[in-house]
Scaffold this motif. Structure first.
Motif, PDB file in Angstrom:
ATOM      1  N   HIS A   1     -29.881  -6.168 -33.156  1.00 23.57           N
ATOM      2  CA  HIS A   1     -30.794  -7.307 -32.993  1.00 23.57           C
ATOM      3  C   HIS A   1     -30.650  -7.961 -31.615  1.00 23.57           C
ATOM      4  O   HIS A   1     -31.648  -8.042 -30.888  1.00 23.57           O
TER       5      HIS A   1
ATOM      6  N   SER B   1     -35.172  -1.595 -29.034  1.00 20.51           N
ATOM      7  CA  SER B   1     -34.262  -1.383 -27.908  1.00 20.51           C
ATOM      8  C   SER B   1     -34.087   0.125 -27.750  1.00 20.51           C
ATOM      9  O   SER B   1     -34.551   0.910 -28.578  1.00 20.51           O
TER      10      SER B   1
ATOM     11  N   ASP C   1     -30.738   2.897 -30.585  1.00 22.77           N
ATOM     12  CA  ASP C   1     -30.722   3.936 -31.635  1.00 22.77           C
ATOM     13  C   ASP C   1     -31.069   5.305 -31.059  1.00 22.77           C
ATOM     14  O   ASP C   1     -30.423   6.314 -31.362  1.00 22.77           O
TER      15      ASP C   1
END
Ligand code: MEV
Length: 327
Positions: A16, A160, A163
Motif C-alpha cells: 500500500h 506499484s 508485485d
C-alpha cells in the motif's frame, strides 16, 4: 507452444505505501503460476482450471481487446481475465504483431486475490510464454515493466511495480517508485503463511487507502510511517536478527490495520501466530482477506494456525530465487 512460470510473493514490508512512492520489500516464494501460450489464427482463448483453490473452471473466448465478457458473478475471475487480456495486448506490442491470436492455459498454485501476487505471476508468465511463442525473448526487467503496465491499466492507474518486478526477477527485492532492485544476501526467512480462504479486491482496497490519505493528514502520516518501518527493516535484512524483523512486521501490520485494510480473519491469524511465539506477523498484499505471513523458525505458529478458526490452510513458504522462467 511455450510454457513459462513465475513465482508469487509475500510482502515482508511496505504494501500500500509503495503505491505512494515509499519503499517496499516483497519476497518471491516457491508457489508458481504456469502459463502455456499457443499461437492461433486470431482472438484469445483462455483456459484455467485452478485459478481458485476450489477448482473453479473458466473458459473464456474473446478477441483480446478491452474488458473480457465473463460471468460478472465471479468478479475475481473477471479481474483475472482482464489481466490476461491486457497482457496479450503487451505481447502484441512487444512482438510488433497486432493481429496475433493466442490460446492461453493457466495453472496456478497461488490463490487469487489472496495477497500472494497471483495476478502478477500470471501476467509475468503469460507475457514470457506468449512473446517466446512469437519468437521474441524479453529480459525479466522488460517483462516486469510490461507487466506493471498491465496492472496499472487493470487497476486504473493504482499500482506499484513491486508485485510484477518481484515475480519477474525472483528473490527478495526493494521497490521505491521506479527504482526496482534485488536485495542480495537475504537467506531463506522462516515464513509461515496462513490463508483464510478469502480474497480482497486490490483496486477497492487501494482506492480506500487513497481516499483516507487525501482526507486525513494522519492517514498520510501513517503511509509515511510504513515507509519508515521499511527503511528500519532494511538495516537488519540479511542479518539473523529475526526478532527485530518480526517486531517491525508487527508494527507494519498495525499501520495497515489503521488504514483499514485488515480484516477479522487476518487479525485472528496474526494473533494466533504471535500467541504461538512467532517473531512477527502481518497481513500480506492488499488485505481485506486472504493471507498473513508470520516469521517463525519453530513449528509452533504452523501448528497453531492449523487449529485457528478462520484459517483454511497454512504452509511454509521458501524464498524462490528464480523469477520468470521457461518450463
Ligand atoms: C498488492 O499486492 C500490493 C499493493 O501495494 C498494490 C500495489 O503495490 O500495486 C496493495
Amino acid at each position: 507452444m511455450v510454457t513459462s512460470s513465475a513465482p508469487g510473493k509475500v510482502y515482508l514490508f511496505g504494501e500500500h505505501a509503495v503505491v505512494y512512492g515509499e519503499p517496499a520489500v516483497p519476497c518471491a516464494i516457491e508457489r508458481r503460476a504456469r502459463v502455456t501460450a499457443r499461437e492461433i489464427d486470431e482472438g484469445l482463448r483462455i483456459h484455467s482450471e485452478d485459478l481458485q483453490l476450489d477448482g473453479f473452471t473458466v473458459e473464456y473466448e474473446g478477441d483480446g481487446e478491452g474488458r473480457p465478457d465473463v460471468d460478472a458473478s465471479e468478479p475475481l475471475l473477471e479481474a483475472a481475465m482482464g489481466y490476461v487480456n491486457e497482457a496479450v495486448a503487451q505481447v502484441r506490442d512487444a512482438a510488433d504483431a497486432p493481429g496475433a491470436g493466442f490460446e492461453i492455459r493457466i495453472e496456478s498454485d497461488i490463490p487469487l486475490g489472496a495477497g500472494l501476487g497471483s495476478s502478477a505471476a500470471v501476467v509475468v508468465a503469460a507475457i514470457d510464454a506468449a512473446t517466446r511463442e512469437l519468437g521474441v525473448e524479453l529480459s525479466p526487467e522488460a517483462i516486469a515493466e510490461r507487466a506493471y503496465q498491465v496492472e496499472a491499466a487493470v487497476q486504473d492507474g493504482e499500482a506499484s511495480r513491486a508485485d510484477t518486478f518481484c515475480s519477474a526477477v525472483g528473490g527478495a527485492v526493494r521497490v521505491e517508485g521506479e527504482d526496482c532492485r534485488t536485495v542480495d544476501g537475504v537467506g531463506n526467512l522462516p515464513f509461515v503463511i496462513g490463508y483464510d480462504g478469502g480474497a480482497g479486491d486490490t483496486g477497492t482496497l487501494v482506492a480506500g487507502v487513497r481516499s483516507l490519505r487525501e482526507e486525513y493528514d494522519f492517514a498520510a502520516d501513517t503511509v509515511r510511517a510504513i515507509g519508515d518501518v521499511v527503511r528500519e527493516g532494511e538495516s537488519v535484512l540479511g542479518t539473523d536478527d529475526y526478532e527485530t524483523l518480526g517486531d517491525l512486521m508487527d508494527f507494519n501490520h498495525g499501520l495497515l490495520s489503521a488504514l483499514g485494510v485488515s480484516s477479522r480473519s487476518l487479525d485472528s491469524m496474526v494473533w494466533a501466530a504471535r500467541d504461538a511465539g512467532a517473531m512477527g506477523a502481518k497481513l500480506t498484499g492488499a488485505g481485506g482477506g486472504g493471507c498473513i505471513v508470520a516469521l517463525d523458525d519453530t513449528e509452533d505458529a504452523l501448528t497453531a494456525l492449523k487449529y485457528t478458526p478462520g484459517c483454511e490452510s497454512v504452509f511454509r513458504a521458501e524464498l524462490d530465487t528464480d523469477g520468470v522462467r521457461q518450463e
